[in-house]
Structure formats: C-alpha cells, structure tokens
Design a protein around this motif. Structure first.
Motif, mmCIF file in Angstrom:
data_model
loop_
_atom_site.group_PDB
_atom_site.id
_atom_site.type_symbol
_atom_site.label_atom_id
_atom_site.label_comp_id
_atom_site.label_asym_id
_atom_site.label_seq_id
_atom_site.Cartn_x
_atom_site.Cartn_y
_atom_site.Cartn_z
ATOM 1 N N ARG A 195 0.731 -1.098 -0.077
ATOM 2 C CA ARG A 195 -0.221 0.017 -0.206
ATOM 3 C C ARG A 195 0.924 1.196 -0.071
ATOM 4 N NH1 ARG A 195 -5.650 -1.305 0.226
ATOM 5 N NH2 ARG A 195 -5.935 0.715 1.094
ATOM 6 N N LYS A 196 0.923 2.010 -1.139
ATOM 7 C CA LYS A 196 1.806 2.992 -1.294
ATOM 8 C C LYS A 196 1.623 4.259 -0.199
ATOM 9 C CE LYS A 196 -0.772 5.427 -4.941
ATOM 10 N NZ LYS A 196 -0.755 5.926 -6.246
ATOM 11 N N ASN A 197 0.560 4.327 0.152
ATOM 12 C CA ASN A 197 0.159 5.168 1.196
ATOM 13 C C ASN A 197 0.405 5.066 2.568
ATOM 14 O OD1 ASN A 197 -1.161 7.129 -0.612
ATOM 15 N ND2 ASN A 197 -2.594 5.830 -1.148
ATOM 16 N N ARG A 198 1.131 3.880 2.885
ATOM 17 C CA ARG A 198 1.455 3.507 4.369
ATOM 18 C C ARG A 198 3.098 3.687 4.414
ATOM 19 N NH1 ARG A 198 -2.293 -1.877 5.643
ATOM 20 N NH2 ARG A 198 -4.234 -0.874 5.210
ATOM 21 N N ILE A 199 3.842 3.787 3.302
ATOM 22 C CA ILE A 199 5.299 3.608 3.183
ATOM 23 C C ILE A 199 6.003 4.895 3.865
ATOM 24 C CG2 ILE A 199 7.324 3.803 1.415
ATOM 25 C CD1 ILE A 199 5.694 1.380 1.283
ATOM 26 N N LYS A 200 5.266 6.135 4.013
ATOM 27 C CA LYS A 200 6.011 7.020 4.584
ATOM 28 C C LYS A 200 5.936 6.639 6.171
ATOM 29 C CE LYS A 200 5.379 11.988 5.883
ATOM 30 N NZ LYS A 200 4.359 13.305 5.733
ATOM 31 N N ASP A 201 4.963 6.192 6.735
ATOM 32 C CA ASP A 201 4.952 5.615 8.236
ATOM 33 C C ASP A 201 5.717 4.542 8.456
ATOM 34 O OD1 ASP A 201 2.846 7.750 8.217
ATOM 35 O OD2 ASP A 201 1.198 6.456 8.467
ATOM 36 N N MET A 202 5.941 3.690 7.438
ATOM 37 C CA MET A 202 6.505 2.393 7.612
ATOM 38 C C MET A 202 8.049 2.668 7.820
ATOM 39 S SD MET A 202 4.404 -0.308 5.101
ATOM 40 C CE MET A 202 5.482 -1.807 5.671
ATOM 41 N N LYS A 203 8.654 3.592 7.189
ATOM 42 C CA LYS A 203 10.135 4.113 7.031
ATOM 43 C C LYS A 203 10.328 4.589 8.413
ATOM 44 C CE LYS A 203 10.638 5.193 2.204
ATOM 45 N NZ LYS A 203 11.143 6.271 1.289
ATOM 46 N N ASP A 204 9.602 4.797 9.392
ATOM 47 C CA ASP A 204 10.154 5.159 10.773
ATOM 48 C C ASP A 204 10.335 3.918 11.377
ATOM 49 O OD1 ASP A 204 9.764 7.810 10.180
ATOM 50 O OD2 ASP A 204 7.707 8.197 11.208
ATOM 51 N N TYR A 205 10.280 2.835 11.009
ATOM 52 C CA TYR A 205 10.684 1.779 11.545
ATOM 53 C C TYR A 205 11.471 0.793 10.777
ATOM 54 C CZ TYR A 205 6.225 2.760 14.042
ATOM 55 O OH TYR A 205 5.391 3.216 14.929
ATOM 56 N N ASN A 206 12.384 1.574 9.892
ATOM 57 C CA ASN A 206 13.271 0.868 9.260
ATOM 58 C C ASN A 206 14.414 0.290 9.892
ATOM 59 O OD1 ASN A 206 12.295 0.613 6.684
ATOM 60 N ND2 ASN A 206 13.308 2.277 5.762
ATOM 61 N N ASN A 207 14.667 0.717 11.346
ATOM 62 C CA ASN A 207 15.786 0.175 12.023
ATOM 63 C C ASN A 207 15.476 -0.980 12.973
ATOM 64 O OD1 ASN A 207 13.780 1.938 13.860
ATOM 65 N ND2 ASN A 207 15.424 1.913 15.315
ATOM 66 N N VAL A 208 14.144 -1.449 12.642
ATOM 67 C CA VAL A 208 13.682 -2.466 13.438
ATOM 68 C C VAL A 208 14.082 -4.059 12.378
ATOM 69 C CG1 VAL A 208 11.872 -3.901 14.555
ATOM 70 C CG2 VAL A 208 12.242 -1.513 14.685
ATOM 71 N N SER A 209 14.405 -4.965 12.697
ATOM 72 C CA SER A 209 14.591 -6.204 11.527
ATOM 73 C C SER A 209 13.372 -6.910 11.948
ATOM 74 C CB SER A 209 15.838 -6.853 12.086
ATOM 75 O OG SER A 209 15.771 -7.916 11.029
ATOM 76 N N TYR A 210 12.201 -6.477 11.651
ATOM 77 C CA TYR A 210 10.926 -7.260 11.456
ATOM 78 C C TYR A 210 10.690 -8.019 10.356
ATOM 79 C CZ TYR A 210 8.812 -3.440 8.846
ATOM 80 O OH TYR A 210 8.325 -2.467 7.959
ATOM 81 N N ARG A 211 9.811 -9.079 10.331
ATOM 82 C CA ARG A 211 9.323 -10.019 9.112
ATOM 83 C C ARG A 211 8.332 -9.335 8.512
ATOM 84 N NH1 ARG A 211 10.863 -15.897 9.055
ATOM 85 N NH2 ARG A 211 12.318 -16.344 10.615
ATOM 86 N N LEU A 212 8.296 -9.263 7.048
ATOM 87 C CA LEU A 212 7.340 -8.669 6.265
ATOM 88 C C LEU A 212 6.711 -9.734 5.437
ATOM 89 C CD1 LEU A 212 7.084 -5.156 4.628
ATOM 90 C CD2 LEU A 212 5.974 -6.895 3.773
ATOM 91 N N SER A 213 5.533 -10.107 5.578
ATOM 92 C CA SER A 213 4.904 -11.140 4.843
ATOM 93 C C SER A 213 4.072 -10.683 3.876
ATOM 94 C CB SER A 213 3.991 -12.038 5.851
ATOM 95 O OG SER A 213 3.429 -13.149 5.020
ATOM 96 N N SER A 214 4.454 -11.003 2.495
ATOM 97 C CA SER A 214 3.616 -10.614 1.646
ATOM 98 C C SER A 214 4.187 -11.789 0.210
ATOM 99 C CB SER A 214 3.700 -9.217 1.154
ATOM 100 O OG SER A 214 2.835 -8.787 0.200
ATOM 101 N N ASN A 215 3.589 -11.539 -0.841
ATOM 102 C CA ASN A 215 3.895 -12.573 -2.046
ATOM 103 C C ASN A 215 5.104 -11.758 -2.506
ATOM 104 O OD1 ASN A 215 3.137 -10.594 -4.266
ATOM 105 N ND2 ASN A 215 1.044 -10.997 -3.954
ATOM 106 N N ARG A 216 5.759 -12.390 -3.525
ATOM 107 C CA ARG A 216 7.069 -12.090 -3.959
ATOM 108 C C ARG A 216 7.003 -10.631 -5.092
ATOM 109 N NH1 ARG A 216 10.723 -17.085 -5.720
ATOM 110 N NH2 ARG A 216 10.420 -18.335 -3.800
ATOM 111 N N ARG A 217 6.034 -10.525 -5.549
ATOM 112 C CA ARG A 217 5.622 -9.049 -6.469
ATOM 113 C C ARG A 217 5.715 -7.764 -5.367
ATOM 114 N NH1 ARG A 217 1.943 -12.617 -8.671
ATOM 115 N NH2 ARG A 217 0.325 -11.553 -7.576
ATOM 116 N N ASN A 218 5.013 -8.279 -4.293
ATOM 117 C CA ASN A 218 4.961 -7.003 -3.282
ATOM 118 C C ASN A 218 6.493 -6.871 -2.633
ATOM 119 O OD1 ASN A 218 2.328 -6.168 -3.507
ATOM 120 N ND2 ASN A 218 1.467 -8.205 -2.519
ATOM 121 N N HIS A 219 7.188 -7.885 -2.402
ATOM 122 C CA HIS A 219 8.431 -7.654 -2.046
ATOM 123 C C HIS A 219 9.392 -6.758 -2.754
ATOM 124 C CE1 HIS A 219 8.658 -12.118 0.103
ATOM 125 N NE2 HIS A 219 7.600 -11.339 0.500
ATOM 126 N N LEU A 220 9.088 -6.561 -4.062
ATOM 127 C CA LEU A 220 10.090 -5.796 -4.916
ATOM 128 C C LEU A 220 9.437 -4.392 -4.691
ATOM 129 C CD1 LEU A 220 10.124 -8.125 -8.067
ATOM 130 C CD2 LEU A 220 12.046 -7.602 -6.402
#
Length: 319
Positions: A154-179
């Motif tokens: 969801r492109k409209n969540r990216i700004k908020d999500m970037k504030d958590y880039n220092n956390v090594s959490y798992r992100l579950s989605s299909n491979r197309r979304n990984h990219l």
C-alpha cells in the motif's frame, strides 16, 4: 483474500446461492432472485457473462459490497447502470463521505458513480473474519519471539513504515510485493505469505509461518484512513483471533479512539526505537506481555456482538 472470506461468511449466514467463477454461472442462470450482491471489483472478470444474471432478474435489488476505499467501481455494475439506468445500493465499511472522492466522482453514463449509488449502508465488514472457535484454540498460545507486518503493498503506508526501518521485523507478502516494498525503501526481512489453512506454502520455512507464531504484529494504515474513519482493519480481528499482540503506529490514534476498543497505552508507539524498547520489555517481563494480551483479549465479547449486528444489518438491508 479478505473480500472472498467475507463473501463465504455471508453466504453461510444467509444460506444463499453463491458463485465465484464464470463456470458457476450455468447453475444459477435460470433462477429468480430478489437480491443480488456483487462483492469487490475486478476489471478482469467476465462481466458480460455475469450481466446475463442481472438481465434475467430485472426486479432484483442489487448491491455492491466493498471493504476497501481505494478500489474503483465494479465494472459489472457499471455495465448494468449504463444498460438500464438503474441505481444500486452500497454495503461498505467506509461511509460515503469517507470513500475516495475521485472514485465516486468518476463519470459513468453522464452521471458520477456517486449518482448511481442509492442507499449506502456503512457497517464494520472487518468483524466478519473473527472466528470465536479459532480464538479459543489460541487463547493460551505462547507466541514466538518475532515481530511481523503482513499484507499487500500500500503506497500510502510507506511514509509511516519508514520510521521503523531500524527494526529487523518480518514482512509477509507475495514476491511481487517484496519488490515494490524494496523499491519504496522498506528494509525488512521479507518472507512469503502467511499460512492460514495449515498447509505448506512457504518454500523458505520448513512448515510455513502462521500469524499465531509471532509475538507482535505492527498496525499501519493508509494516510487517508488517519482522517477518514473506517473501523479497525482486518488485522485487528485476525490478531485478536490468533492471540498475536498488536502494536499501533501513533498515527492510527483517531481510529483507535473511535473504535471503542480497549487498547493499552503501551501498544501505541511512535517509531522503531519505541517498538524495540517495547519488544525488549516484553521479552524481559512476561507479566507485561500477559497484561497487554489480557487487555487485547478483553475486546472479544464486543467484537462478537458487533459482528452479529453487522450480519443482521446486511440481512435487513436485503429486505
């Protein structure tokens, strides 16, 4: 997919006919219906074949059931309104005022899409996924030592999500979304989609990861939802059902306040640093984990009541 789950749940509640593929159309094409519900929207469906069902039921009350404010109009219903100049009703977890204005303002046969929608029923469709039997199975589950975020890009969540880039959490989605996530600058440990039915579907894990295998899951929402209330997202009910503790980005505060649910203040965080601090505290203090989990579990009775009200409202709207 949530809209498919919702359709199946509603089918079971109403005891109605249900088709999910064009090959099922012959089984219902000669039947008469008082109401027809079209769920979600796709430009790839064989809409002309489905339109024949509507053609044969000119007096049926027609509904569009939608759980996402970002989805454009249903092409089947667009064809129907153009052909017959008839309105349909909306069943949605967004109020009419909270749906994307540019979508409702689209021109359809010399009118806006909004003009073609008659009654708008705002209900919390997200409660439908909550299954009490599954909650009872996981009520005393000891979660694993992991942090998770899951879902489509969801492109409209990216700004908020970037504030958590220092956390090594798992992100579950299909491979197309990984990219897509990676291209947008999200630095998480990417894994395949979660296993929801007990089958093996994750080639990177020996048995596949399930939601209930995680201690924490992060709650982000679209920027649009920060100011346009649309109930708690499905992940709230899924995590409650699987006893995975939710932590909320602070920008979701309005949603939390309006939901009426019991959320512990420690579950609301501002950035990756606060998430890591909470994570370490939970690992060191089992009592804190149990306290927060008990607060989260206290919402079950209210959710069940709300789910029943949603189903009843939908059933009454058909009449």
């Amino acid at each position: 997919m949530v809209h498919v789950k919702n359709a199946v749940i509603l089918r079971d509640y109403l005891g109605c006919d249900f088709i999910s593929h064009a090959e099922h159309i012959p089984s219902v094409i000669n039947k008469s219906y008082d109401a027809i519900i079209c769920v979600y929207a796709s430009p790839y469906m064989k809409y002309n074949a489905y339109l024949e069902i509507l053609d044969r039921n000119p007096d049926a009350k027609v509904f569009w059931m939608m759980n996402d404010h970002d989805v454009e109009d249903n092409i089947l219903l667009r064809k129907w309104t153009v052909k017959y100049s008839k309105q349909y009703d909306m069943i949605c977890n967004n109020p009419r005022s909270g749906y994307r204005g540019w979508i409702l303002g689209k021109k359809v046969h010399e009118k806006t899409l909004n003009d073609w929608i008659n009654n708008w029923y705002t209900v919390n469709l997200n409660t439908l996924v909550f299954d009490e039997s599954k909650y009872l199975e996981t009520k005393d589950n000891q979660s694993k030592d992991e942090i998770l975020y899951y879902g489509t890009f969801r492109k409209n969540r990216i700004k908020d999500m970037k504030d958590y880039n220092n956390v090594s959490y798992r992100l579950s989605s299909n491979r197309r979304n990984h990219l897509k996530y990676q291209s947008a600058g999200i630095t998480a440990k990417f894994i395949e989609k979660l296993v929801w039915d007990g089958s093996k579907c994750d080639m990177f894990e020996p048995v596949g990861l399930r939601l209930k295998d995680f201690m924490l899951s992060i709650y982000f929402e679209d920027e649009h939802t920060h100011e346009n209330y649309a109930f708690m997202a499905n992940r709230f009910y899924e995590c409650l059902m699987n006893n995975t503790l939710l932590v909320y980005d602070y920008r979701c505060q309005k949603t939390i306040d309006l939901s009426g649910y019991n959320i512990h203040p420690r579950q609301i965080i501002k950035n990756g640093d606060e998430l890591l601090e909470l994570y370490q505290d939970l690992k060191a203090n089992k009592g804190l984990y149990l306290e927060l989990m008990q607060v989260q579990q206290s919402n079950v009775e209210l959710v069940l009541k709300e789910k029943e009200e949603v189903l009843s409202t939908i059933k009454n709207s058909l009449n």
